[in-house]
Write an enzyme that holds these catalytic residues in place. Structure first.
Site, PDB file in Angstrom:
ATOM      1  N   CYS A 131     -39.976  11.949  16.209  1.00  0.00           N
ATOM      2  CA  CYS A 131     -40.865  11.811  17.655  1.00  0.00           C
ATOM      3  C   CYS A 131     -40.182  12.211  18.702  1.00  0.00           C
ATOM      4  O   CYS A 131     -40.807  12.633  19.591  1.00  0.00           O
ATOM      5  CB  CYS A 131     -41.344  10.434  17.792  1.00  0.00           C
ATOM      6  SG  CYS A 131     -42.103   9.853  16.493  1.00  0.00           S
ATOM      7  N   HIS A 149     -44.205  10.975  24.846  1.00  0.00           N
ATOM      8  CA  HIS A 149     -44.289  11.040  23.614  1.00  0.00           C
ATOM      9  C   HIS A 149     -45.847  10.150  23.344  1.00  0.00           C
ATOM     10  O   HIS A 149     -45.563   8.914  23.831  1.00  0.00           O
ATOM     11  CB  HIS A 149     -43.434  10.818  22.928  1.00  0.00           C
ATOM     12  CG  HIS A 149     -43.467  10.385  21.111  1.00  0.00           C
ATOM     13  ND1 HIS A 149     -44.568  10.973  20.373  1.00  0.00           N
ATOM     14  CD2 HIS A 149     -43.397   9.024  20.463  1.00  0.00           C
ATOM     15  CE1 HIS A 149     -44.374  10.293  19.198  1.00  0.00           C
ATOM     16  NE2 HIS A 149     -43.896   9.284  19.375  1.00  0.00           N
ATOM     17  N   ASN A 166     -50.570   9.098  17.011  1.00  0.00           N
ATOM     18  CA  ASN A 166     -49.012   9.435  17.065  1.00  0.00           C
ATOM     19  C   ASN A 166     -48.826  10.812  15.989  1.00  0.00           C
ATOM     20  O   ASN A 166     -48.702  10.635  14.764  1.00  0.00           O
ATOM     21  CB  ASN A 166     -48.106   8.401  16.606  1.00  0.00           C
ATOM     22  CG  ASN A 166     -46.569   8.692  16.815  1.00  0.00           C
ATOM     23  OD1 ASN A 166     -46.429   9.787  16.663  1.00  0.00           O
ATOM     24  ND2 ASN A 166     -45.853   7.590  16.923  1.00  0.00           N
TER      25      ASN A 166
END
Length: 328
Positions: A122, A255, A285
């Site tokens: 990520c 993020h 996500n």
């Protein structure tokens, strides 16, 4: 004379298949797993996610985002010097050939255009931007395509309610070009391998078999606690390096992991959520794709304007984290 890496354009792509929380609730119920729209929203802020089609690869998503980014600049793929792709879900087992090389071919870029992958989960897009920035500042390359693309749906365990409802697929891209004008102002990267087990895919390939689980696992509480701590620290590092104060940041582009992590980070930074680009509700996500997806969304919506100061930050498995300060 100083050379900067300027963001010339952005682009993004989400697969056609969109699953709302209720769609996922019904799908999981068929396997005996219980969850609810309220449970998912309360813990993550997610309302929907997109999954790639069976024949749709990470490189396909990356190409669509790249084409959108190139189109926004007027720069052709033939003009590119370098392609850097951040991904944890490459097209090929073992990670080679690199998915960036596949993208290079699909875009029709010249063989003089180098291409490679970056893997920091990520945090991958912040890492990729840092590498691209260094190459441009060194004078080695003038036009660099940086992509974050993932097909996380393929490594999800749909018997694990704590992870399968959180992730989605997608891609985002930026075109960087050498400029006399300020662009990327600072980059910071960190890693702590001692925390590798709190977010990982534990399985290993050997002799034609996968030894251990091929699905991602996550200690959600440990990830949350560490993420909020390190994101505040790395954000301040990037700002200090860029000689900026939090109040000078027009937009925080984090993020898109979890709304609670974003709220926690903004609070520690003394920033209002009104100054945070939030898209996690739309796509979940998407790992390395989430920051460029949010960035492109902010640009397309008109929220992000030229001349504004942006702070991008991300954290992911490894454990790895990074931040990038930009004058857009």
């Amino acid at each position: 004379m100083s050379i900067f890496a300027r963001v010339a354009g952005t682009g993004s792509y989400l697969p056609e298949l969109r699953l709302t929380n209720q769609d996922l609730v019904e799908r999981l119920a068929k396997t005996g797993l219980e969850t609810s729209d309220e449970w998912i929203k309360t813990r993550s802020g997610i309302s929907a996610r997109h999954f790639a089609a069976e024949n749709e690869l990470t490189s396909d998503l990356a190409v669509r985002a790249a084409e959108a980014a190139l189109s926004s600049t007027g720069i052709n793929s033939a003009d590119l010097d370098l392609i850097i792709l951040a991904t944890s879900t490459p097209d090929h087992l073992g990670g080679f050939p690199s998915t960036a090389c596949v993208v290079q071919d699909k875009l029709g870029a010249h063989t003089s255009c180098a291409a490679f992958d970056v893997q920091a989960v990520c945090a991958g897009f912040t890492y990729a931007l840092a590498v691209a920035d260094a190459f441009i500042r060194s004078g080695s390359y003038k036009k660099v395509l940086v992509i974050g693309a993932e097909t996380f749906s393929r490594i999800l365990n749909f018997q694990d309610r704590g992870t399968c409802v959180l992730f989605g697929d997608g891609a985002g891209a930026v075109v960087l070009e050498a400029s006399k004008e300020a662009g990327i102002l600072s980059t910071v990267m960190h890693a702590d391998g001692s925390q590798r087990d709190i977010l990982c895919v534990p399985g290993r390939a050997g002799n034609g078999e996968v030894r251990g689980s091929p699905f991602m696992t996550m200690d959600g509480q440990a990830v949350f606690k560490l993420a909020v701590k390190v994101l505040e620290q790395v954000a301040h590092e990037a700002l200090d390096k860029a000689k900026l104060k939090p109040e000078q940041i027009d937009w925080l582009v984090p993020h898109q992991a979890n709304i609670r992590i974003m709220e926690g980070t903004a609070k520690k930074m003394g920033m209002s959520m009104d100054k945070v680009i939030v898209t996690v509700h739309e796509h979940g996500n998407t790992s390395a794709a989430s920051i460029p997806l949010a960035l492109d969304s902010g640009v397309r919506s008109g929220q992000i304007k030229r001349g504004q100061h942006l702070l991008l930050e991300g954290v992911g498995g490894g454990f790895a984290w990074g931040a990038v300060a930009i004058k857009y």
